[in-house]
Scaffold this active site. Structure first.
Site, short mmCIF file in Angstrom:
data_model
loop_
_atom_site.label_atom_id
_atom_site.label_comp_id
_atom_site.label_asym_id
_atom_site.label_seq_id
_atom_site.Cartn_x
_atom_site.Cartn_y
_atom_site.Cartn_z
N LYS A 1 -2.35 0.12 -25.28
CA LYS A 1 -2.77 0.03 -26.68
C LYS A 1 -1.52 0.03 -27.57
CE LYS A 1 -7.32 1.99 -25.79
NZ LYS A 1 -7.39 2.79 -24.55
N TYR B 1 0.86 -1.19 0.00
CA TYR B 1 0.00 0.00 0.00
C TYR B 1 0.89 1.23 0.00
CZ TYR B 1 -5.01 -0.50 0.08
OH TYR B 1 -6.30 -0.66 -0.30
N ASP C 1 -6.31 13.38 -25.35
CA ASP C 1 -6.38 11.99 -24.92
C ASP C 1 -5.72 11.17 -26.03
OD1 ASP C 1 -7.05 9.36 -24.50
OD2 ASP C 1 -9.13 9.76 -23.94
N ARG D 1 -2.12 -2.94 -18.65
CA ARG D 1 -3.39 -2.20 -18.63
C ARG D 1 -3.29 -1.08 -17.60
NH1 ARG D 1 -7.92 -3.13 -21.20
NH2 ARG D 1 -6.64 -4.67 -22.28
N THR E 1 -3.68 5.81 -22.07
CA THR E 1 -3.55 4.48 -21.50
C THR E 1 -2.17 3.95 -21.89
OG1 THR E 1 -4.65 3.59 -23.46
CG2 THR E 1 -6.00 3.89 -21.49
N GLU F 1 -0.43 4.77 -0.69
CA GLU F 1 -1.19 6.00 -0.97
C GLU F 1 -0.32 7.22 -0.75
OE1 GLU F 1 -4.20 4.60 1.63
OE2 GLU F 1 -5.78 5.00 0.17
#
Ligand code: DSN
Length: 416
Positions: free
Chosen positions: A226, A51, A197, A232, A223, A53
């Protein structure tokens, strides 16, 4: 993967079957690719246990010294890859990256001008069924009916009339190069932010075969899975001036703990995209798309806008007496995966539209070049034009089988 098989045969078997499916089919889904073994290894690493954060040096949990190093490497690499001032590599997906960009720059209800989903935009560019369309005031631009292309003078007219606070340039099903310079001039003229984008074309930008948005946009979202061929996930680039707002919008604005294993995999992919081989790969994606598009056209299939400048193309399939859904299914039955897609001004519904979308990033990763694209184009044309018949499907399956054999994917991978 022996361990997975030993402990959970049920799941290992499904993943094994998916490996066989990926190995034995031709993937022409424009938004998919095959990540390298190194990317897959990082994505499945023990970093998933942590973790973290917060951001580098400011975490809400202890034990993050090495996670800080990982995130730092990812940030430095993506900044270098795209020549950007600042980067946030924590967004879990493209939609979350876009949401963070809007949160950073806008108030709820502000006006966003994005590309119409029906013309190739993305859900998060203002579709009424998406948060973007529900929470913001949306005005859309699209392509011209006669050409299937964006006319920047029309975009300017809409912007001057509507005075949006933010303009989004980017698409998921637009086969032509986007003119970021013209978008930025329009944005400046109307006092709007420009967000690009570049999810679909990030690999083409990294490989210098598409204009880079970096000199023109206030914020760039993308992203990683692609054309960029990573895991991903997503990232956001910006100037230093916007970086603090972006960081706050991602965390604590909308995400909790980052996916550290995925950030590591993104870093691996960014390094891969800096290699000369990747530049050659990006070039070949575009060359392959042109070869495929030309073959389909020669065989009489109608392409939206008449062709392609990038990695994808849209076939208007209703002319052949079938719907996009039907075309998707008969191609899949022959071992060719594509996705049904709306075409501009489509009279048919999204669940069974008039078009199919084809792209070359995944097959180019397998090493295929123009001759293979022509063979695939002819096979697709046989299936779509000569109508569904057992002999055509059998011949198509043979072609697919031979190509998959000649261009193996993940040759030594095992889940058994
Ligand atoms: N689903 C992606 C695509 O296929 O283009 C966009 O998010």
């Amino acid at each position: 993967m022996g361990q997975l098989f030993n402990e959970d045969k049920e799941l290992a078997e499904v993943i094994h079957q998916e490996l066989l499916r990926q190995q034995s089919t031709l993937n022409l889904i424009a938004s998919e690719n095959y990540a390298s073994r190194a990317v897959l290894e990082a994505a499945s690493s023990l970093l998933t246990n942590k973790y973290s954060e917060g951001y580098i040096g400011h975490r809400y949990y202890s034990g993050n010294t090495l996670v800080d190093v990982v995130e730092g490497i990812a940030i430095e690499r993506v900044k270098r890859l795209f020549n950007a001032e600042a980067a946030n590599v924590q967004p879990h997906s493209g939609s979350q990256a876009n949401m963070a960009a809007y949160f950073a720059l806008l108030k709820l209800g502000d006006k966003i001008m994005g590309m119409n989903l029906e013309h190739g935009g993305h859900l998060t560019h203002g579709a009424s069924i998406n948060f973007s369309g529900k929470w913001y005031n949306i005005v859309s631009y699209g392509v011209e009916k006669e050409t299937g292309k964006i006319d920047m003078s029309h975009v300017r007219e809409i912007a001057l009339r509507e005075k949006p606070k933010l303009i989004v340039a980017g698409a998921t099903a637009y086969p032509r190069e986007l003119d970021f310079k013209a978008f930025s001039e329009i944005a400046k003229e109307v006092g709007a932010y420009l967000m690009v984008d570049m999810a679909h074309i990030a690999g083409l930008v990294a490989g210098h075969v598409h204009q880079s948005p970096v000199p023109y946009a206030d914020i760039i979202t993308s992203t990683t899975h692609k054309t960029l061929r990573g895991p991903r996930g997503a990232f956001i680039l910006s100037s230093k001036a916007h970086a603090v707002l972006i960081d706050k919008a991602v965390f604590p604005g909308l995400q909790g703990g980052p996916l550290d294993h995925i950030i590591a995999a993104k870093a691996v992919a960014f390094r891969e995209a800096m290699q000369p081989e990747f530049v050659a790969y990006a070039k070949q994606i575009v060359v392959n798309a042109k070869a495929l598009a030309e073959t389909l056209k020669e065989r009489g299939l109608k392409l939206v806008s008449g062709g392609t400048d990038n990695h994808l193309m849209l076939i208007d399939i209703t002319e052949r007496g079938m719907s996009g859904g039907e075309a998707e299914t008969i191609l899949e039955n022959s071992g060719i995966t594509v996705n049904r897609n709306k075409i501009p001004f489509d009279p048919r519904p999204a669940r069974d539209p008039s078009g199919i979308r084809l792209g070359t990033p995944a097959l180019t990763t397998r090493g295929m070049k123009e001759p293979e694209m022509r063979a695939i184009g002819n096979t697709i044309a046989d299936i779509l034009i000569l109508n569904y018949s057992e002999s055509i499907i059998e011949r198509a399956k043979k072609t697919v089988g031979k190509l998959c054999n000649d261009y193996p994917l993940y040759p030594h991978m095992e889940y058994h």
